[in-house]
Design a protein around this motif. Structure first.
Motif, PDB file in Angstrom:
ATOM      1  N   UNK A  75      87.606  86.545 114.525  1.00 29.11           N
ATOM      2  CA  UNK A  75      87.887  87.814 115.192  1.00 29.11           C
ATOM      3  C   UNK A  75      89.375  88.080 115.299  1.00 29.11           C
ATOM      4  N   UNK A  76      90.148  87.024 115.587  1.00 25.38           N
ATOM      5  CA  UNK A  76      91.596  87.186 115.670  1.00 25.38           C
ATOM      6  C   UNK A  76      92.181  87.580 114.325  1.00 25.38           C
ATOM      7  N   UNK A  77      91.700  86.928 113.259  1.00 27.40           N
ATOM      8  CA  UNK A  77      92.175  87.292 111.917  1.00 27.40           C
ATOM      9  C   UNK A  77      91.817  88.739 111.601  1.00 27.40           C
ATOM     10  N   UNK A  78      90.577  89.114 111.944  1.00 24.32           N
ATOM     11  CA  UNK A  78      90.172  90.499 111.710  1.00 24.32           C
ATOM     12  C   UNK A  78      90.995  91.480 112.521  1.00 24.32           C
ATOM     13  N   UNK A  79      91.303  91.080 113.774  1.00 21.20           N
ATOM     14  CA  UNK A  79      92.114  91.952 114.617  1.00 21.20           C
ATOM     15  C   UNK A  79      93.513  92.111 114.050  1.00 21.20           C
ATOM     16  N   UNK A  80      94.089  90.993 113.586  1.00 22.53           N
ATOM     17  CA  UNK A  80      95.422  91.083 112.985  1.00 22.53           C
ATOM     18  C   UNK A  80      95.416  91.971 111.752  1.00 22.53           C
ATOM     19  N   UNK A  81      94.392  91.806 110.908  1.00 18.77           N
ATOM     20  CA  UNK A  81      94.302  92.645 109.710  1.00 18.77           C
ATOM     21  C   UNK A  81      94.128  94.119 110.081  1.00 18.77           C
ATOM     22  N   UNK A  82      93.287  94.358 111.097  1.00 18.55           N
ATOM     23  CA  UNK A  82      93.076  95.745 111.527  1.00 18.55           C
ATOM     24  C   UNK A  82      94.358  96.351 112.089  1.00 18.55           C
ATOM     25  N   UNK A  83      95.074  95.555 112.900  1.00 19.27           N
ATOM     26  CA  UNK A  83      96.335  96.036 113.455  1.00 19.27           C
ATOM     27  C   UNK A  83      97.341  96.332 112.355  1.00 19.27           C
ATOM     28  N   UNK A  84      97.401  95.432 111.359  1.00 18.14           N
ATOM     29  CA  UNK A  84      98.328  95.653 110.250  1.00 18.14           C
ATOM     30  C   UNK A  84      97.951  96.911 109.466  1.00 18.14           C
ATOM     31  N   UNK A  85      96.629  97.064 109.203  1.00 22.35           N
ATOM     32  CA  UNK A  85      96.183  98.248 108.475  1.00 22.35           C
ATOM     33  C   UNK A  85      96.432  99.524 109.277  1.00 22.35           C
ATOM     34  N   UNK A  86      96.207  99.434 110.606  1.00 18.62           N
ATOM     35  CA  UNK A  86      96.439 100.600 111.461  1.00 18.62           C
ATOM     36  C   UNK A  86      97.918 100.957 111.502  1.00 18.62           C
ATOM     37  N   UNK A  87      98.765  99.937 111.594  1.00 21.81           N
ATOM     38  CA  UNK A  87     100.206 100.194 111.597  1.00 21.81           C
ATOM     39  C   UNK A  87     100.646 100.831 110.287  1.00 21.81           C
ATOM     40  N   UNK A  88     100.102 100.303 109.172  1.00 17.32           N
ATOM     41  CA  UNK A  88     100.453 100.881 107.872  1.00 17.32           C
ATOM     42  C   UNK A  88      99.955 102.318 107.762  1.00 17.32           C
ATOM     43  N   UNK A  89      98.733 102.561 108.305  1.00 18.33           N
ATOM     44  CA  UNK A  89      98.188 103.915 108.268  1.00 18.33           C
ATOM     45  C   UNK A  89      99.025 104.879 109.098  1.00 18.33           C
TER      46      UNK A  89
END
Length: 397
Positions: free
Chosen positions: A176-190
Motif C-alpha cells: 500500500x505504501x508503494x502504491x501510495x508513493x506511486x500515486x502521489x508521484x503520478x498525481x504530482x506529475x499530473x
C-alpha cells in the motif's frame, strides 16, 4: 486471509534484527545448558558441533536468503534446522529446548501457511523419532512421546498463524505504501503537467488578446500608410506612421508585462474606465470608425476582473476591425447589482449561420467562465453584433 503473493522480503528485512537477537540468545542458552548434560564426551562434542552447524547455516543460508528475498536459501536453511534440532533432541535430553527456536523460525522463514505446516509436522516427527531413540522407548511409550510432541505442534501452529498474520500485514502495508508513493508521484506529475498546460493556455490567450492584435493593427496601418503614399498624401501617411510607432510601443510594453507577469500597461494606474476610453479613442483614430464610450461610476474593480474586462474590450474591438465592417461602435461599462458589465455593439455585418467561433471568442468565454461570469454573443445578418460580458465583482461565484 489470502497468502502473501511472492516472497516475504519486506517483512524479513524489517524484522531481521529482532530475529537475529532472539536466535543468538536462544541458541547460546540452549547450548550452555544442554552440552554439559550430555551423557558422554562424544555426544557432547557432537551436540556442540550441531549448534555450530546451525549457527553457520543461519548466517549463510537463512539470514542471507531473507535479506536477498531468496526462498531457495531460506528453504535450505529449514532443512538444516529440522535435521539439527532432531539430532540435538537425540544427542542430549535438553536439546529439545531448541524447539523454541526451531518452531518460531520455521514460521518466520516459511513463505506460506501450507509450507509452514509441512515443515512443522516434519520437525515434530523428527522430534518423536529422536526422543524415542534417545530413551530407547518401547512401543508402548510411543503414544506418550507423540502426545507431548503434539502439544509442541499445536503451540507451533498457533505461533505460526500469528507470525504469518504479522508478515502478511507487513507485506500489505509495504504494498500500500508503494502504491501510495506511486500515486502521489503520478498525481504530482499530473498536476505539474496540468499547471504547465494551463499556463501555456493563459499565455497563448494573453498573446492573442494583446500582441497579436497589436501586430494586426500595425499591419493594417502600414498598408494604409503605403496606400496614402501612393496617392502622395504625405500628411496622412505621416499620421499613420506615428500611429504605427504608438501601437508598436504599446505592444512592446505589453510584451514586457507578459514576461514579468505584471498587469497590462493600460491598467498601471488602476483606472479601468480611463483605459477603456483610451482604447476607444485609439480604435477610432486607427480605423476611422465612430466610437462611443459610455462609462458609469462602478467604484473599485479587482485587478483580475479589470484585466478580464480590458482584454474582452480589446478582443471585441479587434473582431469589429477584422470582420464587422462597422461604421459605429458603442462600448458601455456599467455596474449591475454586485456585477459589472462590459457591452460592445456595432452596426456591421452581424453574425451568419456559417460563421465559425474563433480563438478570440473562445478566449472570451474562457475568461467569463474563469471569472465566474457569463458571456452573451448575439447578432443578425447586416444588423450588427452585440457582445456582453458580465463578471461578479467578488470573483468566482
Amino acid at each position: 486471509m489470502t497468502e502473501i503473493a511472492g516472497g516475504r522480503g519486506e517483512f524479513w528485512r524489517r524484522s531481521m534484527r529482532a530475529w537475529d537477537i532472539a536466535f543468538w540468545i536462544m541458541v547460546a542458552i540452549t547450548a550452555a545448558f544442554s552440552v554439559p548434560t550430555a551423557p558422554s564426551v562424544a555426544r557432547g562434542s557432537a551436540a556442540l558441533a550441531g549448534y555450530v552447524t546451525l549457527v553457520v547455516a543461519y548466517h549463510l543460508l537463512g539470514r542471507r536468503g531473507a535479506r536477498a528475498d531468496d526462498t531457495r536459501l531460506t528453504q535450505a536453511y529449514l532443512v538444516v534446522l529440522v535435521v539439527v534440532t532432531s539430532t540435538e533432541a537425540w544427542l542430549v535430553e535438553l536439546g529439545i529446548v531448541l524447539l523454541f527456536v526451531s518452531y518460531s523460525q520455521i514460521w518466520f522463514f516459511a513463505v506460506d501457511r501450507v509450507r509452514g505446516v509441512i515443515w512443522t509436522v516434519a520437525l515434530t516427527l523428527g522430534i518423536i523419532v529422536a526422543t524415542a531413540l534417545r530413551v530407547e522407548a518401547d512401543p508402548g511409550d510411543l503414544p506418550e512421546i507423540a502426545g507431548q510432541a503434539t502439544l509442541g505442534l499445536v503451540f507451533s501452529i498457533g505461533l505460526g498463524l500469528w507470525v504469518t498474520y504479522v508478515a502478511e500485514q507487513s507485506e500489505e502495508r509495504a504494498f500500500l505504501l508503494d502504491g501510495l508513493r506511486e500515486t502521489q508521484a503520478a498525481l504530482a506529475a499530473s498536476h505539474h503537467a496540468e499547471g504547465v498546460l494551463a499556463e501555456r493556455a493563459r499565455l497563448a490567450q494573453e498573446i492573442h488578446d494583446t500582441l497579436a492584435q497589436g501586430y494586426t493593427s500595425i499591419v493594417m496601418l502600414a498598408q494604409t500608410a503605403a496606400a496614402e503614399l501612393e496617392r502622395e498624401r504625405t500628411g496622412s501617411a505621416r499620421e499613420r506612421v506615428e500611429q504605427i510607432e504608438e501601437v508598436a510601443r504599446d505592444n512592446l510594453a505589453e510584451a514586457r508585462a507578459l514576461v514579468a507577469a505584471f498587469a497590462p500597461p493600460a491598467l498601471e494606474d488602476g483606472d479601468l474606465p480611463a483605459a477603456l476610453r483610451r482604447l476607444g479613442a485609439r480604435f477610432a483614430a486607427e480605423t476611422g470608425t465612430g466610437v462611443e464610450v459610455t462609462v458609469d461610476d462602478v467604484g473599485d474593480v479587482p485587478q483580475d476582473v479589470a484585466v478580464a474586462l480590458l482584454r474582452a474590450a480589446q478582443e471585441s474591438l479587434a473582431n469589429v476591425r477584422r470582420h464587422a465592417g462597422a461604421t459605429h461602435v458603442h462600448l458601455r461599462f456599467a455596474r449591475v447589482g454586485d456585477d459589472v458589465e462590459l457591452e460592445v455593439t456595432d452596426d456591421g455585418r452581424g453574425l451568419r449561420d456559417d460563421d465559425l467561433e474563433g480563438n478570440g471568442v473562445r478566449g472570451l468565454r474562457e475568461r467569463a467562465r474563469a471569472g465566474g461570469g457569463e458571456l452573451a454573443l448575439v447578432g443578425s445578418v447586416d444588423r450588427g453584433t452585440r457582445v456582453l460580458l458580465r463578471l461578479p465583482l467578488g470573483g468566482t461565484r
